[in-house]
Design an enzyme around this catalytic site. Structure first.
Site, PDB file in Angstrom:
ATOM      1  CB  CYS A   1      -3.723   3.380   5.798  1.00  0.00           C
ATOM      2  SG  CYS A   1      -3.944   3.276   4.087  1.00  0.00           S
TER       3      CYS A   1
ATOM      4  CB  CYS B   1      -9.413  -3.591 -11.595  1.00  0.00           C
ATOM      5  SG  CYS B   1      -9.050  -2.152 -12.967  1.00  0.00           S
TER       6      CYS B   1
ATOM      7  CB  CYS C   1      -5.037  -0.266   2.477  1.00  0.00           C
ATOM      8  SG  CYS C   1      -3.824  -0.929   3.782  1.00  0.00           S
TER       9      CYS C   1
ATOM     10  CB  CYS D   1      -0.408   2.245   5.740  1.00  0.00           C
ATOM     11  SG  CYS D   1      -0.869   0.536   5.444  1.00  0.00           S
TER      12      CYS D   1
ATOM     13  CB  CYS E   1      -0.880  -0.051   1.329  1.00  0.00           C
ATOM     14  SG  CYS E   1      -1.700   1.675   1.476  1.00  0.00           S
TER      15      CYS E   1
END
Ligand SMILES: [Zn+2]
Length: 169
Positions: free
Chosen positions: A137, A157, A134, A89, A86
């Site tokens: 975060c 996607c 995510c 984070c 991510c």
């Protein structure tokens, strides 16, 4: 008298400390954190805080659920082995082992890593889509569709700008 009073004060302090612990354990964020073994609360940042951490393009995608232009990410052509994290984070979200070329212009995966993402239905277009983000975060990553390849049949996607690729060393 003096000592009695301080005893009462100490007692009430202990009780309020205990109550504080109790409310922590009952807090939904803690429950989330215990399943994913991640400290979610640490990532509850305000919009200005996120703005100062991210590029304007990454902020638009991660925090405003924007979509990058197709074929704009270098990660489309990334073929090396490694892990996609991510960009908000740094939590590992996808492995290169589940990446495939969907031809859509966005990095695509048929599976996320365990305890990495959460989904919700969004109605931004007329047809409802499943948005995913995510788990740590809350940063928006992309949408998941059911027209992917085996073995899952899923197509995650993903916006390339919402990911950081770390090749296996
Ligand atoms: Zn994140």
């Amino acid at each position: 008298m003096q000592s009695n009073l301080s005893l009462i004060n100490r007692r009430s302090l202990l009780i309020s400390a205990f109550a504080g612990h109790l409310s922590f354990f009952l807090h939904p964020l803690h429950l989330l954190a215990s399943t994913g073994s991640e400290d979610v609360s640490e990532w509850s940042l305000s919009k200005p805080e996120w703005k100062s951490r991210l590029s304007p393009e990454a902020f638009n995608v991660l925090r405003e659920e924007g979509t990058e232009r197709p074929f704009s990410s270098v990660l489309n052509n990334e073929k090396r082995e490694g892990i996609y994290h991510c960009a908000g984070c740094d939590l590992p979200l996808f492995s290169s082992a589940s990446k495939f070329d969907s031809g859509t212009g966005w990095p695509s995966f048929w599976q996320s890593l365990p305890d990495a993402i959460e989904t919700k239905v969004d109605f931004k277009l007329i047809v409802p889509r499943t948005e995913y983000h995510c788990i740590r975060c809350g940063g928006h990553q992309g949408h998941v569709f059911s027209d992917g390849p085996p073995p899952t049949g899923k197509r995650y996607c993903n916006n390339g700008i919402a990911l950081i690729f770390k090749p296996e060393s």
